[in-house]
Design a protein around this motif. Structure first.
Motif, PDB file in Angstrom:
ATOM      1  N   UNK A  42      21.353 -88.892 -64.605  1.00 30.69           N
ATOM      2  CA  UNK A  42      22.076 -88.327 -65.744  1.00 30.69           C
ATOM      3  C   UNK A  42      21.232 -88.321 -67.028  1.00 30.69           C
ATOM      4  N   UNK A  43      20.799 -89.501 -67.490  1.00 39.21           N
ATOM      5  CA  UNK A  43      20.110 -89.503 -68.790  1.00 39.21           C
ATOM      6  C   UNK A  43      18.833 -88.670 -68.752  1.00 39.21           C
ATOM      7  N   UNK A  44      18.171 -88.638 -67.615  1.00 39.16           N
ATOM      8  CA  UNK A  44      16.888 -87.941 -67.549  1.00 39.16           C
ATOM      9  C   UNK A  44      17.025 -86.427 -67.535  1.00 39.16           C
ATOM     10  N   UNK A  45      18.215 -85.921 -67.217  1.00 40.13           N
ATOM     11  CA  UNK A  45      18.340 -84.460 -67.095  1.00 40.13           C
ATOM     12  C   UNK A  45      19.465 -83.810 -67.898  1.00 40.13           C
ATOM     13  N   UNK A  46      20.580 -84.505 -68.076  1.00 40.20           N
ATOM     14  CA  UNK A  46      21.791 -83.820 -68.567  1.00 40.20           C
ATOM     15  C   UNK A  46      21.696 -83.287 -69.999  1.00 40.20           C
ATOM     16  N   UNK A  47      21.170 -84.097 -70.914  1.00 43.65           N
ATOM     17  CA  UNK A  47      21.287 -83.721 -72.330  1.00 43.65           C
ATOM     18  C   UNK A  47      22.749 -83.846 -72.745  1.00 43.65           C
ATOM     19  N   UNK A  48      23.201 -82.934 -73.659  1.00 47.37           N
ATOM     20  CA  UNK A  48      24.607 -82.944 -74.115  1.00 47.37           C
ATOM     21  C   UNK A  48      25.044 -84.365 -74.447  1.00 47.37           C
ATOM     22  N   UNK A  84      24.675 -78.088 -69.019  1.00 47.30           N
ATOM     23  CA  UNK A  84      25.139 -76.701 -69.114  1.00 47.30           C
ATOM     24  C   UNK A  84      24.598 -75.807 -68.001  1.00 47.30           C
ATOM     25  N   UNK A  85      23.510 -76.236 -67.405  1.00 47.63           N
ATOM     26  CA  UNK A  85      22.853 -75.323 -66.459  1.00 47.63           C
ATOM     27  C   UNK A  85      23.098 -75.712 -64.999  1.00 47.63           C
ATOM     28  N   UNK A  86      24.125 -76.544 -64.765  1.00 46.56           N
ATOM     29  CA  UNK A  86      24.256 -77.078 -63.404  1.00 46.56           C
ATOM     30  C   UNK A  86      24.501 -75.988 -62.363  1.00 46.56           C
ATOM     31  N   UNK A  87      25.163 -74.905 -62.754  1.00 43.43           N
ATOM     32  CA  UNK A  87      25.424 -73.861 -61.734  1.00 43.43           C
ATOM     33  C   UNK A  87      24.115 -73.212 -61.292  1.00 43.43           C
ATOM     34  N   UNK A  88      23.292 -72.905 -62.297  1.00 45.82           N
ATOM     35  CA  UNK A  88      21.980 -72.329 -61.990  1.00 45.82           C
ATOM     36  C   UNK A  88      21.167 -73.309 -61.123  1.00 45.82           C
ATOM     37  N   UNK A  89      21.292 -74.594 -61.449  1.00 41.66           N
ATOM     38  CA  UNK A  89      20.524 -75.587 -60.696  1.00 41.66           C
ATOM     39  C   UNK A  89      21.039 -75.752 -59.272  1.00 41.66           C
ATOM     40  N   UNK A 123      34.933 -85.540 -69.247  1.00 44.57           N
ATOM     41  CA  UNK A 123      33.807 -86.106 -68.487  1.00 44.57           C
ATOM     42  C   UNK A 123      34.093 -86.020 -66.997  1.00 44.57           C
ATOM     43  N   UNK A 124      35.305 -86.397 -66.619  1.00 39.48           N
ATOM     44  CA  UNK A 124      35.684 -86.349 -65.203  1.00 39.48           C
ATOM     45  C   UNK A 124      35.640 -84.890 -64.717  1.00 39.48           C
ATOM     46  N   UNK A 125      36.143 -83.991 -65.563  1.00 38.34           N
ATOM     47  CA  UNK A 125      36.179 -82.576 -65.152  1.00 38.34           C
ATOM     48  C   UNK A 125      34.760 -82.051 -64.919  1.00 38.34           C
ATOM     49  N   UNK A 126      33.843 -82.475 -65.787  1.00 41.18           N
ATOM     50  CA  UNK A 126      32.459 -82.007 -65.623  1.00 41.18           C
ATOM     51  C   UNK A 126      31.922 -82.374 -64.233  1.00 41.18           C
ATOM     52  N   UNK A 470      14.253 -72.950 -75.496  1.00 40.49           N
ATOM     53  CA  UNK A 470      15.636 -73.411 -75.649  1.00 40.49           C
ATOM     54  C   UNK A 470      16.415 -73.235 -74.356  1.00 40.49           C
ATOM     55  N   UNK A 471      15.954 -72.321 -73.538  1.00 43.59           N
ATOM     56  CA  UNK A 471      16.629 -72.044 -72.274  1.00 43.59           C
ATOM     57  C   UNK A 471      16.236 -73.021 -71.165  1.00 43.59           C
ATOM     58  N   UNK A 472      15.219 -73.848 -71.446  1.00 42.30           N
ATOM     59  CA  UNK A 472      14.726 -74.807 -70.448  1.00 42.30           C
ATOM     60  C   UNK A 472      14.494 -74.104 -69.086  1.00 42.30           C
ATOM     61  N   UNK A 473      13.738 -73.024 -69.137  1.00 35.63           N
ATOM     62  CA  UNK A 473      13.512 -72.199 -67.941  1.00 35.63           C
ATOM     63  C   UNK A 473      12.920 -73.003 -66.788  1.00 35.63           C
ATOM     64  N   UNK A 474      13.438 -72.813 -65.614  1.00 31.29           N
ATOM     65  CA  UNK A 474      12.945 -73.468 -64.398  1.00 31.29           C
ATOM     66  C   UNK A 474      12.025 -72.512 -63.635  1.00 31.29           C
TER      67      UNK A 474
END
Ligand code: NOJ
Length: 498
Positions: A42-48, A84-89, A123-126, A470-474
């Motif tokens: 979580x801390x290493x990737x999520x942000x927000x 925010x990008x979990x769907x793309x991931x 948080x739970x919903x996320x 800003x888009x953190x392109x993968x």
């Protein structure tokens, strides 16, 4: 250095190089149910970091107070923006063809006050949405409940030195089982208890950055072990019958290989394992700390003039309660060491873990280095580690929860490809020749992410993340293509045997 010692080291280096010379990659297919996956936290990737009701964890707190805590002055406020990008991931995970994705839950997102007085619905919903996305794409979650990002509010009340942590953690775990357990078959309670305690209270590289090796570090261990057991018992009593999942805790250790075949060096390597792994795993498998650890710390404590051992004791009731609280052996490993017997180190103040272990650990210069001081490339050593685990913890099912190669981020990451291929090959050898039961393998990491105090400089990802955009392109690296093929063929060579 005298001549004998030079000669000794020379022979040793020849031996260890020979251990891998002419090695041929195993071309036997992995079993159909072997789990290939990738990991993150979580801390290493999520942000927000402060969105949707999330409060501050210890890393938010310290990085906001001290811009020098992380070497490059960065922090995890945005990180990979995985929040925010979990769907793309998840789409990338699907393209990789992995069986499982190891993720961790942010305690602060779920329980903003650290304790279970109030559960944060957003948080739970996320996490529910994330788990649903994985499920819809046929990817199994491997969920770590705690990957180091302790709520600051709990650290302010003593963190892992306050034995209330056992209930704080148990209550948090219960909320996780209740909220997500229908969709999770493999849980990891705590990521790398050794790092939690060495980091917080041994070498002191994590908040609260207390340097108290062999003392507060052991108090921390004691509570971490009980916190894990509390979560296991909660699951066992309240959830197992309806959810049917399994609970583990990720142990971490480099492989340790005796520097020679002498009984002294073999005993040194074994002892090192008992201090690195056994100090956590033994209570959970056998009800108490390893005998060698108890004896050595007690003896050295006495010589230091203490009235009792620096290693806390479990009561008889606790021993019974602790024994059997692991359903599978989760193991993270990146590298290896050699161990050599040495004369008893002098008793000094303050105590040290090295003194307690009384073993010399070293890595020959001839071993291939990486950009990380902690990682030399010695995949062959994993056979020793796996055999130790098999022999000492009832021949458990082993799930490799992390293994990965650090570099500076090029897309043509051949070093990562050969590292993963060789580790997997030696694991396959261990499954066939040593009859070690390995359930699966998880690459650290899915995407480049925040590598704790070293910031964004060291990369482990199969996918590059552009932290300047800003888009953190993968972007997939060559290793992503390689791993995709491994997931598909379950094999490491072009021509595979069943
Ligand atoms: C162990 C940790 O679990 C993970 O958070 C870290 O990034 C990797 N090892 C690499 O150092």
């Amino acid at each position: 250095m005298n001549l004998m010692k030079e000669l000794y080291i020379f022979v040793l280096i020849l031996n260890t190089c020979a251990a891998n010379a002419g090695y041929v990659i195993n071309n036997k297919k992995f079993p159909d149910n072997f789990m290939f996956g990738v990991a993150s936290s979580s801390y290493q990737t999520e942000g927000a970091w402060n969105e949707d009701g999330k409060t501050e964890n210890i890393f938010d707190n310290i990085t906001h107070r001290r811009s020098d805590f992380i070497m490059d002055g960065t922090n995890g406020d945005v990180a990979c923006d995985f929040y925010h990008k979990y769907k793309e991931d998840v789409a990338l995970l699907k393209s990789l063809g992995v069986n499982h994705f190891r993720l961790s839950l942010s305690w602060n997102r779920i329980l903003p006050n650290g304790i279970a007085d109030k559960v944060n619905p957003l948080g739970v919903a996320y996490y529910k949405n994330l788990l649903k996305e994985l499920k819809d794409n046929g990817i199994k979650p491997l969920v770590t409940i705690f990957h180091w990002d302790l709520p600051q509010v709990l650290l302010d009340q003593g963190g892992f030195l306050n034995d209330s942590i056992i209930d704080w953690f148990g209550d948090y775990a219960r909320v996780c089982f209740e909220s997500f357990g229908d969709d999770v078959q493999y849980w990891i309670t705590i990521n790398e208890p050794k790092q939690v305690c060495i980091g917080g209270y041994g070498y002191g590289f994590f908040p609260p950055m207390v340097k108290s090796q062999g003392l507060l570090e052991y108090e921390c261990n004691h509570n971490v072990i009980k916190a894990h057991a509390r979560a296991w018992h909660i699951y066992d009593k309240e959830f197992r019958s309806k959810q049917g999942g399994k609970i583990g805790i990720t142990f971490d250790a480099p492989a340790t290989v005796p520097a020679s075949e002498t009984p002294g060096d073999k005993e040194a390597a074994e002892r090192r394992y008992h201090f690195e792994i056994g100090i956590y795993a033994n209570p959970m498998y056998h009800g108490d700390y390893p005998e060698i650890v108890k004896t050595r710390v007690a003896e050295r404590s006495k010589l230091e003039g203490r009235q009792k051992s620096r290693l806390p004791e479990f009561t008889d009731a606790e021993k019974v309660w602790l024994k059997g609280t692991v359903d599978f052996f989760a193991l993270s490993t990146y590298s290896g060491n050699l161990a050599r017997a040495i004369p008893e180190p002098p008793v000094k103040y303050p105590p040290s873990r090295d003194g307690d272990q009384g073993v010399e650990i070293f890595r020959p210069d001839t071993w291939n280095s990486t950009v990380s001081m902690n990682v030399k490339v010695v995949p062959w050593t994993i056979r020793y580690l796996l055999r130790f685990v098999k022999e000492h913890y009832n021949d458990p099912d082993i799930l490799i929860t992390e293994n990965g190669f650090p570099d500076d981020g090029g897309l043509n990451d051949d070093g990562r490809i050969s590292y993963i291929r060789e580790y997997l090959s030696h694991i396959r050898d261990a499954m066939i020749e040593d009859k070690v039961k390995v359930l699966g393998y998880t690459v650290w990491s899915f995407i480049d992410s925040l590598e704790w105090m070293t910031g964004y400089r060291i990369k482990y990802g199969l996918f590059r993340v552009d932290f300047n955009s800003p888009n953190r392109t993968r972007t997939p690296k060559l290793s992503a293509k390689f791993y995709q093929k491994v997931c598909k063929t379950k094999c490491l060579s072009d021509v595979c045997e069943d």
